[in-house]
Design a protein around this motif. Sequence first.
Motif, PDB file in Angstrom:
ATOM      1  N   ASP A  69       9.989  -6.098 -23.527  1.00  0.00           N
ATOM      2  CA  ASP A  69       8.852  -5.575 -23.679  1.00  0.00           C
ATOM      3  C   ASP A  69       9.515  -4.157 -23.034  1.00  0.00           C
ATOM      4  OD1 ASP A  69       6.735  -3.921 -24.463  1.00  0.00           O
ATOM      5  OD2 ASP A  69       5.826  -5.901 -23.187  1.00  0.00           O
ATOM      6  N   ARG A  70       9.479  -2.484 -23.584  1.00  0.00           N
ATOM      7  CA  ARG A  70       9.430  -1.876 -23.236  1.00  0.00           C
ATOM      8  C   ARG A  70      10.478  -0.930 -22.449  1.00  0.00           C
ATOM      9  NH1 ARG A  70       4.356  -2.741 -24.666  1.00  0.00           N
ATOM     10  NH2 ARG A  70       3.645  -1.329 -25.738  1.00  0.00           N
ATOM     11  N   GLY A  71      11.537  -2.243 -21.490  1.00  0.00           N
ATOM     12  CA  GLY A  71      12.902  -1.940 -21.563  1.00  0.00           C
ATOM     13  C   GLY A  71      11.742  -1.539 -19.275  1.00  0.00           C
ATOM     14  N   GLN A  72      11.260  -2.181 -19.523  1.00  0.00           N
ATOM     15  CA  GLN A  72      10.186  -2.175 -18.140  1.00  0.00           C
ATOM     16  C   GLN A  72      10.443  -3.520 -17.330  1.00  0.00           C
ATOM     17  OE1 GLN A  72       6.300  -0.820 -18.842  1.00  0.00           O
ATOM     18  NE2 GLN A  72       6.956   2.268 -19.116  1.00  0.00           N
ATOM     19  N   TYR A  73      10.472  -3.706 -16.163  1.00  0.00           N
ATOM     20  CA  TYR A  73      10.402  -5.131 -15.075  1.00  0.00           C
ATOM     21  C   TYR A  73      10.868  -4.471 -13.873  1.00  0.00           C
ATOM     22  CZ  TYR A  73      15.492  -4.341 -14.744  1.00  0.00           C
ATOM     23  OH  TYR A  73      16.829  -4.442 -14.608  1.00  0.00           O
ATOM     24  N   ARG A  74      10.017  -5.490 -12.965  1.00  0.00           N
ATOM     25  CA  ARG A  74      10.187  -5.367 -11.435  1.00  0.00           C
ATOM     26  C   ARG A  74      10.818  -6.747 -11.072  1.00  0.00           C
ATOM     27  NH1 ARG A  74       8.233  -1.989  -8.130  1.00  0.00           N
ATOM     28  NH2 ARG A  74       8.118  -3.385  -6.713  1.00  0.00           N
ATOM     29  N   PHE A  75      11.276  -6.773  -9.964  1.00  0.00           N
ATOM     30  CA  PHE A  75      12.096  -7.984  -9.463  1.00  0.00           C
ATOM     31  C   PHE A  75      12.234  -8.075  -7.714  1.00  0.00           C
ATOM     32  CE2 PHE A  75      15.970 -10.288  -8.160  1.00  0.00           C
ATOM     33  CZ  PHE A  75      14.952 -11.544  -8.387  1.00  0.00           C
ATOM     34  N   GLU A  76      11.240  -8.293  -7.482  1.00  0.00           N
ATOM     35  CA  GLU A  76      11.693  -8.695  -5.847  1.00  0.00           C
ATOM     36  C   GLU A  76      11.654  -6.668  -5.042  1.00  0.00           C
ATOM     37  OE1 GLU A  76      14.303 -11.507  -3.869  1.00  0.00           O
ATOM     38  OE2 GLU A  76      13.251 -12.488  -4.237  1.00  0.00           O
ATOM     39  N   GLY A  77      10.734  -6.149  -6.166  1.00  0.00           N
ATOM     40  CA  GLY A  77       9.715  -4.987  -5.600  1.00  0.00           C
ATOM     41  C   GLY A  77      11.272  -4.149  -5.961  1.00  0.00           C
ATOM     42  N   ARG A  78      12.584  -3.945  -6.538  1.00  0.00           N
ATOM     43  CA  ARG A  78      12.796  -2.820  -7.220  1.00  0.00           C
ATOM     44  C   ARG A  78      12.385  -2.939  -8.496  1.00  0.00           C
ATOM     45  NH1 ARG A  78      18.961  -2.986  -5.630  1.00  0.00           N
ATOM     46  NH2 ARG A  78      19.027  -2.907  -3.659  1.00  0.00           N
ATOM     47  N   THR A  79      13.017  -1.727  -9.430  1.00  0.00           N
ATOM     48  CA  THR A  79      11.992  -1.872 -10.917  1.00  0.00           C
ATOM     49  C   THR A  79      13.264  -0.912 -11.778  1.00  0.00           C
ATOM     50  OG1 THR A  79       9.849  -0.622  -9.819  1.00  0.00           O
ATOM     51  CG2 THR A  79       9.757  -0.489 -11.974  1.00  0.00           C
ATOM     52  N   GLY A  80      12.697  -1.470 -13.055  1.00  0.00           N
ATOM     53  CA  GLY A  80      14.444  -1.573 -13.361  1.00  0.00           C
ATOM     54  C   GLY A  80      13.806  -0.232 -15.319  1.00  0.00           C
ATOM     55  N   GLN A  81      14.600   0.102 -15.527  1.00  0.00           N
ATOM     56  CA  GLN A  81      13.666   0.755 -16.494  1.00  0.00           C
ATOM     57  C   GLN A  81      15.371   1.181 -17.562  1.00  0.00           C
ATOM     58  OE1 GLN A  81      10.484   1.878 -18.316  1.00  0.00           O
ATOM     59  NE2 GLN A  81      12.273   1.786 -19.513  1.00  0.00           N
ATOM     60  N   ALA A  82      15.186   0.114 -18.406  1.00  0.00           N
ATOM     61  CA  ALA A  82      16.440  -0.009 -19.483  1.00  0.00           C
ATOM     62  C   ALA A  82      16.075   1.306 -20.638  1.00  0.00           C
ATOM     63  CB  ALA A  82      16.780  -0.973 -19.677  1.00  0.00           C
ATOM     64  N   ALA A  83      16.994   1.472 -21.423  1.00  0.00           N
ATOM     65  CA  ALA A  83      16.775   2.557 -22.724  1.00  0.00           C
ATOM     66  C   ALA A  83      15.901   1.881 -23.383  1.00  0.00           C
ATOM     67  CB  ALA A  83      18.351   3.494 -23.174  1.00  0.00           C
ATOM     68  N   LEU A  84      15.024   2.175 -24.528  1.00  0.00           N
ATOM     69  CA  LEU A  84      14.931   1.537 -25.802  1.00  0.00           C
ATOM     70  C   LEU A  84      14.936   2.264 -27.005  1.00  0.00           C
ATOM     71  CD1 LEU A  84      10.807   2.918 -25.417  1.00  0.00           C
ATOM     72  CD2 LEU A  84      11.950   0.394 -23.870  1.00  0.00           C
ATOM     73  N   ASP A  85      16.666   0.793 -26.745  1.00  0.00           N
ATOM     74  CA  ASP A  85      17.370   0.760 -28.115  1.00  0.00           C
ATOM     75  C   ASP A  85      17.208  -0.398 -29.199  1.00  0.00           C
ATOM     76  OD1 ASP A  85      17.577  -1.537 -26.485  1.00  0.00           O
ATOM     77  OD2 ASP A  85      20.418  -1.267 -26.748  1.00  0.00           O
ATOM     78  N   GLU A  86      16.552  -0.527 -29.214  1.00  0.00           N
ATOM     79  CA  GLU A  86      15.297  -0.820 -30.294  1.00  0.00           C
ATOM     80  C   GLU A  86      13.773   0.175 -30.271  1.00  0.00           C
ATOM     81  OE1 GLU A  86      15.271  -5.703 -32.437  1.00  0.00           O
ATOM     82  OE2 GLU A  86      13.676  -5.038 -30.590  1.00  0.00           O
ATOM     83  N   PRO A  87      13.990   1.574 -30.593  1.00  0.00           N
ATOM     84  CA  PRO A  87      13.003   2.279 -30.865  1.00  0.00           C
ATOM     85  C   PRO A  87      11.441   1.494 -31.345  1.00  0.00           C
ATOM     86  CG  PRO A  87      14.753   3.279 -31.265  1.00  0.00           C
ATOM     87  CD  PRO A  87      15.056   2.240 -31.041  1.00  0.00           C
ATOM     88  N   GLU A  88      11.773   1.117 -32.879  1.00  0.00           N
ATOM     89  CA  GLU A  88      11.298   0.962 -33.688  1.00  0.00           C
ATOM     90  C   GLU A  88      10.130   0.312 -33.325  1.00  0.00           C
ATOM     91  OE1 GLU A  88      14.066  -1.266 -35.002  1.00  0.00           O
ATOM     92  OE2 GLU A  88      14.050   0.226 -33.742  1.00  0.00           O
ATOM     93  N   LEU A  89      10.501  -0.627 -31.753  1.00  0.00           N
ATOM     94  CA  LEU A  89       9.643  -1.980 -31.431  1.00  0.00           C
ATOM     95  C   LEU A  89       9.677  -1.267 -29.759  1.00  0.00           C
ATOM     96  CD1 LEU A  89      11.063  -5.345 -33.068  1.00  0.00           C
ATOM     97  CD2 LEU A  89       8.944  -3.722 -33.598  1.00  0.00           C
ATOM     98  N   GLN A  90       9.628  -0.772 -29.451  1.00  0.00           N
ATOM     99  CA  GLN A  90       9.951  -0.101 -28.421  1.00  0.00           C
ATOM    100  C   GLN A  90      10.023  -1.312 -27.122  1.00  0.00           C
ATOM    101  OE1 GLN A  90       7.919   3.153 -26.549  1.00  0.00           O
ATOM    102  NE2 GLN A  90       9.294   3.158 -28.868  1.00  0.00           N
ATOM    103  N   ASN A  91      11.353  -1.788 -27.950  1.00  0.00           N
ATOM    104  CA  ASN A  91      11.987  -2.691 -26.522  1.00  0.00           C
ATOM    105  C   ASN A  91      13.611  -2.224 -26.067  1.00  0.00           C
ATOM    106  OD1 ASN A  91      10.290  -4.455 -26.996  1.00  0.00           O
ATOM    107  ND2 ASN A  91      11.291  -5.524 -28.539  1.00  0.00           N
TER     108      ASN A  91
END
Length: 318
Positions: A69-91
Amino acid sequence: MSSVNAVSPPSGAQYEIRHGSQRAIVTEVGATLRHYSVEDADIIDGFGVEEWSPSGRGQVLAPWPNRLDRGQYRFEGRTGQAALDEPELQNAIHGLVRWLPWRSASKSAGEVALTCALHPQPGYPWRLDLEVRYRLDVTGLTVSFLARNASSVPAPFGIGFHPYLTAGAAIDDAVLRVPANRCLVMDDRGLPVGDEPVAGSDRDFTEPRSVGSMRLDTGYTDLVRGADGLARASVASPDKGRRVSLWADSLFRYLMVYTGDTIENVARRRRAIAIEPMTCPPNALRSGIGLLKLEPGQHVEGRWGVVPDWAAIGTLTP
């Protein structure tokens, strides 16, 4: 005058392995399974040497499978932001290694192993060392992987694989079996919002039945396993007397089944059924469901395989 080198295939070096009448080709880009056949009958619906993998065909999906979902997540204090390679669904979809070059670690007539180092980046701020091994023998095709956390802190991890299976018949005429008691309920962006029993629903394939016009892009879980711990799904063509089975060990707790109705190339739609073994469901980096936690230096291993269930290659029990 200097000679001009031939242009390499879009998927890089091609690694061919054989056993008897079986033949498989794995590519440098993504450690992708491009081709698998027995006696010239296709077992997977792959892609040509002059193509790059369309619709995820044969790809390795790590460090997460399916949608995020939106390429965003957090894991144990670290944040990830991946490129949206399914842009039409924002994933973001299918991880980060499927377009990377993989190195050949070993090669024999019937087996090839490829490795990839996934370095820290905005979409995944940890280092992973990955190996995927493809082997042909009398049991069919076995695919095994090893993933090691090469970071100094714990890392989240999930993996999946994306073969399109074919028994030689159009999907409408195929018979499908999925050994699962529950399926995921998806929202309109392909993200799970829960799960429900398959019993009594049109998504119940616990007993083999015709696909017909059924459209599937469905995640299955609560997998039914044999005494050996393996879950076995299958696609069959009764008219041709062929059945192709996919098995997965206990690390793979989910199967995504996709009938290819939304593939961009219309000619490739509903030509084969993707049965994708996954260690976790879609969006696991956000939900935490099924997500593996690798401590520094820890590794995880798993395996799955494809069995052409007809008498072309002898004994076929994994």
